[in-house]
Structures are given as structure tokens and as C-alpha cells.
Design a protein around this motif. Structure first.
Motif, PDB file in Angstrom:
ATOM      1  N   THR A   1       0.997  -1.199  -0.089  1.00  0.00           N
ATOM      2  CA  THR A   1      -0.017  -0.029  -0.036  1.00  0.00           C
ATOM      3  C   THR A   1       0.860   1.174   0.072  1.00  0.00           C
ATOM      4  O   THR A   1       2.003   1.442   0.840  1.00  0.00           O
ATOM      5  N   GLU A   2       0.440   2.050  -0.977  1.00  0.00           N
ATOM      6  CA  GLU A   2       1.322   3.373  -1.010  1.00  0.00           C
ATOM      7  C   GLU A   2       1.421   4.282   0.060  1.00  0.00           C
ATOM      8  O   GLU A   2       0.168   4.565   0.504  1.00  0.00           O
ATOM      9  N   SER A   3       2.344   4.657   0.750  1.00  0.00           N
ATOM     10  CA  SER A   3       2.314   5.647   1.676  1.00  0.00           C
ATOM     11  C   SER A   3       1.718   7.091   1.381  1.00  0.00           C
ATOM     12  O   SER A   3       2.221   7.472   0.158  1.00  0.00           O
ATOM     13  N   PRO A   4       1.153   7.994   2.054  1.00  0.00           N
ATOM     14  CA  PRO A   4       0.613   9.217   1.679  1.00  0.00           C
ATOM     15  C   PRO A   4       1.711  10.232   1.595  1.00  0.00           C
ATOM     16  O   PRO A   4       1.826  11.358   0.748  1.00  0.00           O
ATOM     17  N   ILE A   5       2.979   9.930   2.205  1.00  0.00           N
ATOM     18  CA  ILE A   5       3.981  11.114   2.310  1.00  0.00           C
ATOM     19  C   ILE A   5       5.172  10.111   1.881  1.00  0.00           C
ATOM     20  O   ILE A   5       5.481   9.107   1.790  1.00  0.00           O
ATOM     21  N   VAL A   6       6.263  11.077   1.569  1.00  0.00           N
ATOM     22  CA  VAL A   6       7.624  10.585   1.416  1.00  0.00           C
ATOM     23  C   VAL A   6       8.756  11.723   1.659  1.00  0.00           C
ATOM     24  O   VAL A   6       8.353  12.803   1.513  1.00  0.00           O
ATOM     25  N   TYR A   7       9.691  11.472   2.188  1.00  0.00           N
ATOM     26  CA  TYR A   7      10.845  12.146   2.543  1.00  0.00           C
ATOM     27  C   TYR A   7      12.014  11.965   1.739  1.00  0.00           C
ATOM     28  O   TYR A   7      12.350  11.006   1.244  1.00  0.00           O
ATOM     29  N   THR A   8      12.371  13.404   1.351  1.00  0.00           N
ATOM     30  CA  THR A   8      13.693  13.182   0.322  1.00  0.00           C
ATOM     31  C   THR A   8      14.842  14.003   1.003  1.00  0.00           C
ATOM     32  O   THR A   8      14.461  15.151   1.692  1.00  0.00           O
ATOM     33  N   ALA A   9      15.910  13.711   0.583  1.00  0.00           N
ATOM     34  CA  ALA A   9      17.124  14.555   0.946  1.00  0.00           C
ATOM     35  C   ALA A   9      18.261  14.267   0.226  1.00  0.00           C
ATOM     36  O   ALA A   9      18.445  13.321  -0.449  1.00  0.00           O
TER      37      ALA A   9
END
Length: 509
Positions: A374-382
Motif C-alpha cells: 500500500t502506497e504511503s501518503p507521504i515521502v521524505y527526500t534529502a
């Protein structure tokens, strides 16, 4: 009676006596002396090598010609299944012509005399096209094959070189005598001397490699699941993608190297239903460098480190050898994460359903939706940069190079450890590391400046003077004579100011 018999036996010749007599038979001596030379001396592009050849015969030696050359040779040995294959490729031959008027008349090196002949060579910036006469895939490969390779296998420190691959530079002096063999005149080599030197040619930084999924030597991106234990629920999935770092540049003597930095793109996708999971932090980064040497019994027409290199170089007639050493990494610093909503979250909220700018699917740092989760509603990038220092003080690194039958490339391995709320993951990437050599900024010990790097093959090919540039260069005949002096008296060299050196011969066979 016994005394007489003993005396007679002492005078009788023995095999050992003949051996001792033969061993003390005087032999002609020929030696090569290089000015300002010392054991750890390293020559680079534009370096001038001066010296003289000394001949000190103990008996009269008749000869017909003398040759002084600077040779560059690559030697490989492939232990194939059927029979070992050894190959030698002479990619460089600088010859110093000796005018007829310079030879003694008659052509005899007289016993008790010292004969000296000076020489001067300059390490060229490029080879001629004759150095690479076999078929290659494209002009880029040929351009690399016409660069001077570095010395391989003869350094004081370990240079990761196998016995199956060697690159050698040497000054050779040979004296020939013409003999009638019945079917024609044959030049017989009666005297020979060799002096090996180390060469580290200037190597510019090349553009980054175009690495794809078929290049099995490198791993540019990898994803891992964050978990506390093997059986615990996953906290999320982190993806680490590396960009190729800039080249680490060696000093002209190879003793030091500049540091480089690897850009890393991080993406963290929390697991659905995992609550407010914070993005991970980097707890440690370790690095090591693998030097891969490729060698072949025949001319290689492509870059051996790209595509299915392990398969092609595991076949008969080709081989590879690798050695690994640890490298040091600098501090990464604090990660600044950017929070983004996924495409699904945007569509569910009713925003950004139109146009590419409203979707994170166009962002390469955002992980693609996986069909099995199931796809997460948010993603973090750096993005972070990892400083890396090549350990030139421990190992002898040579620049990345590709020649006709031998190549050297480097892989930088980075292991990144991440942690979030007790959940951990370790990601290891293999990144192409280019090692170059800075041009000499000045001259010392008779070395010429070499601050300008050689033009690329394409630049020369497009130039108006291309034909002139690639025409074999000939060394102008110097006004030099043998210096004949008594072996007891003080000898000397002809003045170098009298030598008229123009262009050097660069030939390969």
C-alpha cells in the motif's frame, strides 16, 4: 716420489680451473646513466630525461651501429584453459638517431678507452594512431587507447597489479655488429643495457560514465526496508541513489591525492499505518576502494568495465584481477529532509490531479509505487555529500586508463547505515571512481612543465592541422660525437647546448 706426483697433479688442468679462467675473461661494459635520477623518481607528461650511455671495453670490440631508445611496453599473460597466452604490445618507441659522422673510425671500441654518448628524451602527451591499429567500437575508445598508460607493476608500494599485467617504460642501449649469414647480412646484438623508469602521465578528468542496469560492476541505487528485527513490522523503506563523484587527482609524483565527494540522494517512504514515523538518520558511513585490472591477449575494442564485463572477461583470452583497500570518509553532517505528498495522496485530496507539476511521479527521488504494498501518503527526500579520501600514502594508485590490452578502473564502495526509532538498515553502493593525474605546474630536476593537458581525439580530428599533428614525429639529427677518453683519465660529455633537439619519434609496432 710422492712429492713429485703431488706436484704434477697440482699442475694438471681441472674443469674447475677452466671455469675460473673463463669467468675472469674481460667483458665489454655498457651502462646507462640518467641525470638527477633517484630510486623514487617519477616522470610525467613533458618530463625531460637526460643522461648518457657509457661503454668501457676491456678488449677491442668491432661494431657497426648503436641504438638508444625509450620504449613503452604493455605485457599480459592469460592462463587460458588450452595454453597460456602471453602478449607484448610496444605502444611507444622514441628513437635518438645517431649521425654517421658521430661514429669512431674505424668502428671499433678500443680496449682501455671510455666512450660516452648523451641522450635526451621527452615524455610525450599523446601517442600516434599507429599505437592503436586494431578495430575499436568508437572514437572515444580509440582516444583512450592513444593516451600514455602509467607504469603498472613496478612501484615501491602495492599498486594492485597482478603478475598477468605489466606496463613498463625503459631506456635501452644496443650495439650491433653486421654478420654475413650466407643468405644475407644479419645485425647481431653484441651489447645491450636497459634502465627502467617510472612514468605517471598527466590524466585529465573525463565525463561521468553512462552507467545502466547492464553495467554489473557498479550499483548506483539500492532500496532497503527499515526494521527493528527480522520478524518485526517494517517501519518504512529507504532508497539511496549515488551520483558519480568528481575525479580524485593525484600529484605528478603520485604521493598525494585530492579528496572527492559522493552526492547521495535519499528517499524514505514510511510504511502505511506505521504512525508518525520520523525519517531515518545516518549513523555511520564506511568506504573502501576496489582496483580492477583488466588484461587481454588480443586488442580490446570496448570499455571492459561497462556492460557484461564479468562475463566477457571471464572467457578464454581475457581476464581480470581486483584488489581492495579501505578509504576514509569525512563527516556527512545533519540531514535536512523535505516532506512531499505522493501522487495518490494528491489525487485523494482533490488537488493537483492535472499537469505534470502537480505529481511527484516526475521526481526521480520519490520511490515508485510498488504493486505489492500500500502506497504511503507521504515521502521524505534529502541529499547529502559524503567526502572520501583516497589512501595514496598506503597504496600506489595509478590513474584510470584503458589501453589496447590492459585497463585499470576503480569502484568506490559506500556502506550507509541508517536508523529510525530503533529500526535500522544498511545500504551498500558501488560507484565509479575516476582517478586522474594533475599536470606538472613547473619544472624541476630538468623536467619540463606540463600544465597543459593533451587535446582530446575529437579536438585534434576537427583541427585544421590534424594530419600534421598525427604525422610521426622525427627527432632531428644532433651534432654529437662519441667522447673518447682514457679509462684512467677524466672523461666528459659533449655540451648539451650543442644538441639540436626538435621533434621526437613516436612509433608503435
Amino acid at each position: 716420489m710422492s712429492s713429485t706426483t703431488s706436484s704434477e697433479h697440482s699442475k694438471a688442468p681441472t674443469v674447475g680451473g677452466y671455469a675460473r679462467k673463463l669467468s675472469i675473461k674481460p667483458k665489454p661494459s655498457i651502462t646507462i646513466h640518467i641525470n638527477n635520477y633517484y630510486r623514487s623518481k617519477v616522470y610525467t607528461t613533458g618530463s625531460e630525461i637526460t643522461g648518457h650511455v657509457a661503454i668501457n671495453p676491456q678488449t677491442d670490440v668491432r661494431f657497426d651501429s648503436l641504438q638508444i631508445v625509450l620504449l613503452g611496453t604493455t605485457k599480459t599473460r592469460v592462463d587460458a584453459v588450452s595454453v597460456p597466452q602471453s602478449t607484448a604490445h610496444t605502444f611507444l618507441k622514441l628513437t635518438m638517431p645517431i649521425p654517421e659522422s658521430s661514429y669512431p673510425v674505424p668502428r671499433v671500441f678500443e680496449a682501455g678507452m671510455n666512450y660516452t654518448l648523451p641522450f635526451t628524451f621527452v615524455i610525450p602527451s599523446t601517442l600516434t594512431l599507429n599505437a592503436c591499429s586494431h578495430h575499436v567500437a568508437n572514437s572515444s575508445v580509440q582516444e583512450h587507447h592513444t593516451r600514455l598508460p602509467p607504469t603498472v607493476g613496478s612501484w615501491e608500494k602495492d599498486d594492485f597489479a597482478p603478475n598477468m599485467s605489466r606496463v613498463q617504460y625503459a631506456i635501452k642501449a644496443r650495439v650491433y655488429r653486421d654478420e654475413d649469414s650466407g643468405s644475407g647480412v644479419v645485425s647481431e646484438k653484441i651489447l645491450e643495457a636497459m634502465r627502467e623508469i617510472r612514468v605517471l602521465p598527466a590524466a585529465p578528468e573525463d565525463p561521468p560514465l553512462n552507467v545502466n542496469k547492464y553495467d554489473d560492476l557498479y550499483t548506483m541505487s539500492k532500496s532497503k526496508t527499515l526494521r527493528r528485527t527480522i520478524i518485526s513490522p517494517r517501519a518504512g523503506r529507504v532508497t539511496v541513489t549515488a551520483q558519480q563523484p568528481g575525479a580524485a587527482m593525484l600529484s605528478p609524483d603520485g604521493q598525494t591525492a585530492t579528496s572527492t565527494a559522493v552526492p547521495l540522494d535519499l528517499a524514505f517512504e514510511p510504511a502505511a499505518g506505521s504512525g508518525d514515523v520520523q525519517p531515518p538518520r545516518i549513523t555511520a558511513v564506511s568506504s573502501k576502494i576496489t582496483a580492477v585490472t583488466y588484461f587481454s591477449a588480443v586488442g580490446v575494442n570496448h570499455y571492459p568495465n561497462l556492460r557484461n564485463s564479468r562475463r566477457s572477461f571471464g572467457s578464454e583470452g581475457r581476464g581480470s584481477y581486483s584488489g581492495t583497500t579501505s578509504a576514509s570518509t569525512g563527516p556527512v553532517g545533519t540531514i535536512r529532509w523535505d516532506r512531499q505528498f505522493t501522487a495518490q495522496a494528491r489525487r485523494d485530496s482533490g488537488y493537483g490531479s492535472e499537469g505534470p507539476s502537480s505529481s511527484s511521479e516526475s521526481d526521480p527521488m520519490v520511490p515508485k509505487k510498488r504493486k505489492d504494498s500500500t502506497e504511503s501518503p507521504i515521502v521524505y527526500t534529502a541529499r547529502v555529500r559524503v567526502p572520501v579520501q583516497v589512501p595514496a600514502q598506503k597504496k600506489a594508485f595509478v590513474p584510470t586508463f584503458h589501453s589496447c590490452i590492459a585497463s585499470r578502473v576503480y569502484v568506490l564502495w559506500l556502506t550507509v547505515s541508517l536508523s529510525s526509532g530503533g529500526a535500522t538498515a544498511h545500504v551498500t553502493l558501488g560507484v565509479p571512481l575516476q582517478i586522474g593525474v594533475r599536470g606538472s605546474s613547473g619544472s624541476s630536476d630538468g623536467d619540463r612543465a606540463a600544465s597543459e593537458l593533451p587535446p582530446s581525439f575529437q579536438e585534434v580530428e576537427e583541427a585544421d592541422e590534424a594530419d600534421e599533428f598525427w604525422r610521426p614525429r622525427v627527432l632531428g639529427v644532433p651534432a654529437v660525437q662519441f667522447d673518447r677518453s682514457s679509462a684512467v683519465g677524466a672523461g666528459g660529455l659533449p655540451g648539451y647546448a650543442d644538441l639540436d633537439f626538435r621533434r621526437r619519434t613516436v612509433a608503435a609496432h
